[in-house]
Design a protein around this motif. Structure first.
Motif, mmCIF file in Angstrom:
data_model
loop_
_atom_site.group_PDB
_atom_site.id
_atom_site.type_symbol
_atom_site.label_atom_id
_atom_site.label_comp_id
_atom_site.label_asym_id
_atom_site.label_seq_id
_atom_site.Cartn_x
_atom_site.Cartn_y
_atom_site.Cartn_z
ATOM 1 N N LYS A 74 -10.112 7.398 -0.597
ATOM 2 C CA LYS A 74 -11.438 8.028 -0.648
ATOM 3 C C LYS A 74 -12.484 7.075 -1.216
ATOM 4 N N ALA A 75 -12.082 6.256 -2.177
ATOM 5 C CA ALA A 75 -13.018 5.286 -2.751
ATOM 6 C C ALA A 75 -13.486 4.301 -1.691
ATOM 7 N N PHE A 76 -12.550 3.776 -0.925
ATOM 8 C CA PHE A 76 -12.911 2.829 0.136
ATOM 9 C C PHE A 76 -13.728 3.519 1.225
ATOM 10 N N GLN A 77 -13.356 4.736 1.576
ATOM 11 C CA GLN A 77 -14.090 5.463 2.612
ATOM 12 C C GLN A 77 -15.533 5.698 2.205
ATOM 13 N N PHE A 78 -15.767 5.943 0.917
ATOM 14 C CA PHE A 78 -17.129 6.146 0.429
ATOM 15 C C PHE A 78 -17.973 4.896 0.647
ATOM 16 N N LEU A 79 -17.310 3.749 0.659
ATOM 17 C CA LEU A 79 -18.002 2.472 0.872
ATOM 18 C C LEU A 79 -17.932 2.037 2.336
ATOM 19 N N ASN A 80 -17.627 3.006 3.209
ATOM 20 C CA ASN A 80 -17.625 2.807 4.670
ATOM 21 C C ASN A 80 -16.480 1.940 5.170
ATOM 22 N N ALA A 81 -15.452 1.762 4.352
ATOM 23 C CA ALA A 81 -14.241 1.072 4.803
ATOM 24 C C ALA A 81 -13.212 2.155 5.137
ATOM 25 N N THR A 82 -13.023 2.386 6.407
ATOM 26 C CA THR A 82 -12.190 3.513 6.834
ATOM 27 C C THR A 82 -10.833 3.093 7.403
ATOM 28 N N ASN A 83 -10.622 1.790 7.588
ATOM 29 C CA ASN A 83 -9.355 1.312 8.134
ATOM 30 C C ASN A 83 -8.374 1.063 6.979
ATOM 31 N N VAL A 84 -8.086 2.147 6.249
ATOM 32 C CA VAL A 84 -7.327 2.063 5.002
ATOM 33 C C VAL A 84 -6.133 3.006 5.058
ATOM 34 N N ASP A 85 -5.007 2.548 4.536
ATOM 35 C CA ASP A 85 -3.831 3.414 4.461
ATOM 36 C C ASP A 85 -3.052 3.072 3.195
ATOM 37 N N VAL A 86 -2.057 3.898 2.885
ATOM 38 C CA VAL A 86 -1.280 3.761 1.660
ATOM 39 C C VAL A 86 0.173 3.480 1.999
ATOM 40 N N LEU A 87 0.757 2.526 1.294
ATOM 41 C CA LEU A 87 2.176 2.236 1.413
ATOM 42 C C LEU A 87 2.876 2.632 0.118
ATOM 43 N N HIS A 88 3.756 3.627 0.211
ATOM 44 C CA HIS A 88 4.551 4.038 -0.944
ATOM 45 C C HIS A 88 5.900 3.334 -0.862
ATOM 46 N N ILE A 89 6.005 2.216 -1.550
ATOM 47 C CA ILE A 89 7.260 1.447 -1.557
ATOM 48 C C ILE A 89 7.922 1.664 -2.908
ATOM 49 N N GLU A 90 8.964 2.475 -2.917
ATOM 50 C CA GLU A 90 9.587 2.892 -4.166
ATOM 51 C C GLU A 90 10.990 2.325 -4.342
ATOM 52 N N LYS A 91 11.542 1.676 -3.301
ATOM 53 C CA LYS A 91 12.865 1.078 -3.373
ATOM 54 C C LYS A 91 12.833 -0.282 -2.686
ATOM 55 N N ARG A 92 13.722 -1.187 -3.118
ATOM 56 C CA ARG A 92 13.740 -2.528 -2.533
ATOM 57 C C ARG A 92 14.033 -2.481 -1.037
ATOM 58 N N GLU A 93 14.843 -1.530 -0.614
ATOM 59 C CA GLU A 93 15.173 -1.429 0.808
ATOM 60 C C GLU A 93 13.939 -1.212 1.671
ATOM 61 N N GLN A 94 12.952 -0.508 1.123
ATOM 62 C CA GLN A 94 11.729 -0.243 1.879
ATOM 63 C C GLN A 94 10.916 -1.521 2.111
ATOM 64 N N ALA A 95 11.114 -2.527 1.253
ATOM 65 C CA ALA A 95 10.370 -3.782 1.377
ATOM 66 C C ALA A 95 10.925 -4.677 2.476
ATOM 67 N N THR A 96 11.961 -4.201 3.176
ATOM 68 C CA THR A 96 12.482 -4.925 4.338
ATOM 69 C C THR A 96 12.378 -4.091 5.606
ATOM 70 N N ASP A 97 11.769 -2.928 5.500
ATOM 71 C CA ASP A 97 11.610 -2.053 6.658
ATOM 72 C C ASP A 97 10.653 -2.709 7.665
ATOM 73 N N PRO A 98 11.054 -2.815 8.938
ATOM 74 C CA PRO A 98 10.215 -3.490 9.943
ATOM 75 C C PRO A 98 8.813 -2.907 10.061
#
Length: 301
Positions: A74-98
């Motif tokens: 929402k902070a980025f969207q307020f500044l007109n940057a809308t090409n934003v997403d979130v990565l929830h990486i909570e385990k090491r295995e996720q850091a190798t996901d393609p």
């Protein structure tokens, strides 16, 4: 090495409000201080495609990632940057996901949130994701941004523990390896508000080649090649140990006070710069530059 990317390290923020509030637009002035200081706006301006840049917010350091991530979107969207997403990486295995790796490869900006820097490095350190970020930072027009834990983890030497009140007792400050985007510095955050200057003193006296960087809240540094520029509303403290003349560090037992003779400290505020190659600081609004100009305008360009 000629670094092509940019590094933005931010000390965190205390009075940031919440972007999940229903009255967010009405009370924007009372919300995230990055608006007032221009830190997030500057981040967007420094990115490859400005408002159209692909931004990934990585919440690995946080214990409440599902709450933190949407606030940054929402902070980025307020500044007109809308090409934003979130990565929830909570385990090491996720850091190798393609799929995760593909998103990191496509990102123009990766923003690491606050939390626990040891959690961040223990999950991501040595993974393919970590390698991709290092490669992009070194070889592409890419921005690594980190606030609080995300900032502390950016350096090769990372403070992860240490009492502020007892920081100058030998052995109190714990240091390990960070993500390694920048060498020969160690970074501490929430610096002024939590009285952490002693932590940097001990980190620097153990190896005076390392420059200590203390970031106040709502304050950061933009690092491009060898130049650091202070951004935000507060202070950046630099601790330079290269001129240290004496210390009792190796003579006292663990838990005993550490003495240091001739430690140099610099204080930076908005727009001030520091050259990591020459180890010189430049004050943007120097009173001496003004005096010189008043006396002889022709000698100052």
């Amino acid at each position: 090495m000629n670094i092509q990317g940019k590094l933005m390290i931010i000390g965190g923020a205390v009075d940031k409000g919440s972007f999940t509030e229903a009255s967010f637009d009405i009370n924007v002035a009372n919300n995230l201080n990055f608006f007032e200081t221009g830190i997030l706006k500057r981040l967007i301006l420094e990115s490859k495609h400005k408002e159209k840049s692909r931004i990934e917010v990585v919440t690995t350091a946080s214990k409440i990632p599902r709450e933190v991530g949407p606030e940054y979107v929402k902070a980025f969207q307020f500044l007109n940057a809308t090409n934003v997403d979130v990565l929830h990486i909570e385990k090491r295995e996720q850091a190798t996901d393609p799929e995760v790796l593909a998103r990191i490869k496509a990102a123009d900006v990766v923003m690491f949130t606050g939390g626990d820097q040891l959690r961040l490095t223990s999950i991501l350190g040595g993974t393919e994701l970590h390698d991709i970020i290092l490669d992009k930072y070194r070889n592409e027009d890419f921005v690594y941004a980190g606030t609080s834990a995300g900032a502390a983890a950016a350096s090769n030497n990372m403070i992860y523990q240490g009492s502020s009140s007892e920081a100058l007792l030998k052995g109190e400050v714990k240091i390990t390896s960070g993500l390694g985007l920048i060498d020969d510095v160690t970074i501490d955050t929430h610096f002024v508000q939590r009285g952490r200057i002693g932590r940097l003193f001990q980190a620097v006296v153990g190896n005076p080649k390392v420059l200590g960087i203390g970031l106040g809240e709502d304050t950061g540094l933009l690092i491009i090649e060898n130049k650091m520029e202070a951004i935000g509303s507060g202070l950046v403290i630099l601790v330079d140990g290269r001129q240290i003349k004496d210390t009792n560090l190796t003579q006292v037992e663990l838990g005993q006070p550490v003495s240091i003779n001739n430690l140099v400290v610099h204080v930076m505020s908005k727009y001030d710069t520091y050259d990591l190659k020459t180890n010189k600081m430049y004050i943007q609004s120097s009173q001496y530059e003004v005096d010189l100009l008043d006396k002889n305008p022709e000698t100052v360009k």
